[in-house]
Motif scaffolding. Structure first.
Motif, PDB file in Angstrom:
ATOM      1  N   PRO A   1       0.756  -1.283   0.121  1.00  0.00           N
ATOM      2  CA  PRO A   1      -0.062  -0.034   0.069  1.00  0.00           C
ATOM      3  C   PRO A   1       0.919   1.376   0.076  1.00  0.00           C
ATOM      4  O   PRO A   1       0.299   2.287  -0.675  1.00  0.00           O
ATOM      5  CB  PRO A   1      -0.768  -0.054   1.372  1.00  0.00           C
ATOM      6  N   VAL A   2       1.914   1.255   0.567  1.00  0.00           N
ATOM      7  CA  VAL A   2       2.947   2.460   0.593  1.00  0.00           C
ATOM      8  C   VAL A   2       3.288   2.807  -0.780  1.00  0.00           C
ATOM      9  O   VAL A   2       3.341   4.013  -1.229  1.00  0.00           O
ATOM     10  CB  VAL A   2       3.979   2.450   1.598  1.00  0.00           C
ATOM     11  N   LEU A   3       3.780   1.869  -1.329  1.00  0.00           N
ATOM     12  CA  LEU A   3       4.311   1.919  -2.707  1.00  0.00           C
ATOM     13  C   LEU A   3       3.151   2.386  -3.591  1.00  0.00           C
ATOM     14  O   LEU A   3       3.137   3.107  -4.753  1.00  0.00           O
ATOM     15  CB  LEU A   3       5.033   0.663  -3.342  1.00  0.00           C
TER      16      LEU A   3
ATOM     17  N   ILE B   1       7.622   6.849   5.809  1.00  0.00           N
ATOM     18  CA  ILE B   1       7.266   5.557   5.248  1.00  0.00           C
ATOM     19  C   ILE B   1       6.570   4.726   6.800  1.00  0.00           C
ATOM     20  O   ILE B   1       5.645   3.949   6.437  1.00  0.00           O
ATOM     21  CB  ILE B   1       8.293   4.978   4.800  1.00  0.00           C
ATOM     22  N   ALA B   2       7.191   5.107   7.626  1.00  0.00           N
ATOM     23  CA  ALA B   2       6.626   4.066   8.951  1.00  0.00           C
ATOM     24  C   ALA B   2       5.187   4.711   9.064  1.00  0.00           C
ATOM     25  O   ALA B   2       4.269   3.804   9.473  1.00  0.00           O
ATOM     26  CB  ALA B   2       7.616   4.488  10.101  1.00  0.00           C
TER      27      ALA B   2
ATOM     28  N   MET C   1       8.595  -5.934   1.786  1.00  0.00           N
ATOM     29  CA  MET C   1       9.202  -5.312   0.583  1.00  0.00           C
ATOM     30  C   MET C   1       8.705  -3.776   0.400  1.00  0.00           C
ATOM     31  O   MET C   1       9.153  -2.811  -0.058  1.00  0.00           O
ATOM     32  CB  MET C   1       9.235  -6.047  -0.630  1.00  0.00           C
ATOM     33  N   ASP C   2       7.371  -3.649   0.634  1.00  0.00           N
ATOM     34  CA  ASP C   2       6.723  -2.182   0.526  1.00  0.00           C
ATOM     35  C   ASP C   2       7.493  -1.353   1.152  1.00  0.00           C
ATOM     36  O   ASP C   2       7.550  -0.195   0.419  1.00  0.00           O
ATOM     37  CB  ASP C   2       5.371  -2.458   1.064  1.00  0.00           C
TER      38      ASP C   2
ATOM     39  N   SER D   1      -1.567   2.189   6.749  1.00  0.00           N
ATOM     40  CA  SER D   1      -2.222   1.288   5.892  1.00  0.00           C
ATOM     41  C   SER D   1      -2.793   0.025   6.564  1.00  0.00           C
ATOM     42  O   SER D   1      -3.660  -0.685   6.002  1.00  0.00           O
ATOM     43  CB  SER D   1      -1.224   0.956   4.915  1.00  0.00           C
ATOM     44  N   MET D   2      -2.125  -0.361   7.764  1.00  0.00           N
ATOM     45  CA  MET D   2      -2.663  -1.125   8.707  1.00  0.00           C
ATOM     46  C   MET D   2      -3.623  -0.766   9.490  1.00  0.00           C
ATOM     47  O   MET D   2      -4.292  -1.520  10.486  1.00  0.00           O
ATOM     48  CB  MET D   2      -1.493  -1.697   9.425  1.00  0.00           C
TER      49      MET D   2
END
Ligand code: ADE
Length: 419
Positions: free
Chosen positions: A27-29, A389-390, A353-354, A396-397
């Motif tokens: 989801p981050v990507l 990013i964190a 890997m995201d 996203s969670m």
């Protein structure tokens, strides 16, 4: 320039479905890809990528192309390419790819040269093979054409820091590996799970009750040790750094020298980044049936040449399992001593890997925006990007965290408030 070199374009439909599966868990990507699609921050930028050709790498490559980049990809390990993914990248996404699982050394370097033939502005490495070629056989290109590069893994960062230390580095590098949202997660939870996954897929052994000897106690080895213990293995750590060895001991693991461990281990896993970790003196002591796996970047950690020399016979007994017969004993090597998680399984899961690849995408953008201000040094990922990013990953969670209230902020910034 050559178009692409892949195993079989007919594998594309399977690869496409698998790429879409990975994409669902990145989801981050996805957020970065959406922004890149709108803003095109990499318009006209040529990016040469030397990464493991997996579903997750495909999601990254697609995000970069959405940002306007012209991306060309080759493998960072001869055994890590997923041929269906390579086929889909070429057929469905128009991304030139030079990677075939099982390619030999000559093909491997040919593919690196194919990728560098696009005359990239930015390099994206996993193990520093692009950068090392640009400082060796392609010096002129390396010293005049590249704006900057990124590096994914510990081994690569070590090689690049050595170039920097000797004042030989031709262009700035961002050490993606060193971002907190990379090594705390990818190296520990990613390697931890995918290494066990590779060993189990190759052998189908039961880990419970086995003596599992793990070389090293860096982030990768810690992850492997934690997961092996979780599956019921009795874990021994062999580590040359006394502080880390002590830490392993107080984390509750057995700690001893490799010569002691060699006599009793059932499964041996190395993830040190160093060469000759399992060698002749250890093979001599190992039990019948010992299994050896490498989870370090290069295939130098197990002295396969020595094992070969000591053996009467070698044969493949299962896919990715080679049996070496020594006088009175058999020793098994997984995935030819190459990265077991990628040679025998699919590498780290997409969800981890995201974050690694969000760092890659944002670092490429950062280099392009800031290259004029950067020196020929190895840089950390800017803290702001790492923290963001964190935060995005947590969101996203569905997880929200607290912020400091003003009185707390003030307290933390003060020096004169005691008891
Ligand atoms: N390194 C470890 N796991 C990986 C994956 N799934 N994709 C790309 N590089 C990796």
């Amino acid at each position: 320039m050559k178009k692409s070199d892949i195993k079989d374009i007919r594998l594309a439909p399977k690869g496409k479905k698998r790429i879409e599966w990975a994409d669902n868990q990145m989801p981050v990507l996805e957020l970065i890809r959406k922004r890149f699609s709108r803003e095109k921050p990499l318009r006209g930028v040529r990016i040469a990528c030397c990464l493991h050709v997996t579903t997750e790498t495909a999601v990254l490559a697609i995000a970069l192309t959405k940002g306007g980049a012209d991306v060309v990809l080759c493998a960072s390990n001869p055994l890590s390419t997923q041929d269906d993914v390579a086929a889909s990248l070429v057929r469905d996404y128009g991304i030139k790819t030079f990677a075939i699982r099982g390619e030999n050394r000559t093909q491997y370097y040919q593919h690196i040269n194919n990728v560098l033939d696009i005359h990239p502005h930015i390099t994206m490495d996993d193990g520093a093979d692009l950068v090392s070629t640009l400082h060796g056989k392609r010096k002129k290109q390396g010293s005049t054409e590249i704006l900057g590069g990124t590096e994914e893994t510990t081994t690569g960062v070590i090689r690049l820091k050595s170039l920097e230390k000797q004042n030989l580095l031709y262009f700035p590098i961002i050490a993606v590996n060193d971002a907190q949202t990379k090594h705390f997660f990818d190296n520990r939870f990613g390697t931890g799970q995918s290494t066990i996954d590779g060993i189990l897929r190759a052998t189908n052994i039961l880990l419970a009750g086995k003596i599992c000897v793990i070389a090293g106690y860096g982030w990768c080895s810690r992850g492997i040790a934690m997961r092996a213990r979780g599956m019921g293995a009795r874990v021994i750590i062999c580590e040359i750094n006394p502080v880390r060895a002590l830490e392993a001991l107080m984390d509750g693991f057995e700690v001893c020298s490799m010569n002691e461990a060699a006599r009793i281990g059932d499964v041996f896993i190395t993830a040190t980044g160093c060469n000759l970790v399992f060698r002749a003196e250890h093979f001599k002591k190992m039990k019948d049936g010992a299994i050896l796996a490498n989870s370090g970047h290069f295939n130098v950690e197990i002295d396969i040449a020595a094992l070969h020399k000591m053996s009467k016979k070698k044969r493949e007994v299962r896919e990715n399992v080679e049996e070496y017969t020594l006088p009175g004993r058999r020793i098994y090597v997984l995935g030819e001593g190459r990265l077991v998680n990628l040679a025998c399984a699919e590498g780290h899961p997409a969800i981890v890997m995201d974050m690694s690849f969000a760092n890659q995408a944002l670092s490429a953008e950062y280099i392009y925006r800031n290259h004029q201000a950067l020196e020929k040094r190895v840089y950390a990922v800017p803290e702001r990007l790492d923290g963001n990013i964190a935060l995005l990953k947590l969101r996203s969670m569905g997880i929200r965290i607290d912020r400091l209230i003003p009185a707390q902020k003030e307290y933390l910034e003060s020096w004169n408030v005691g008891t």
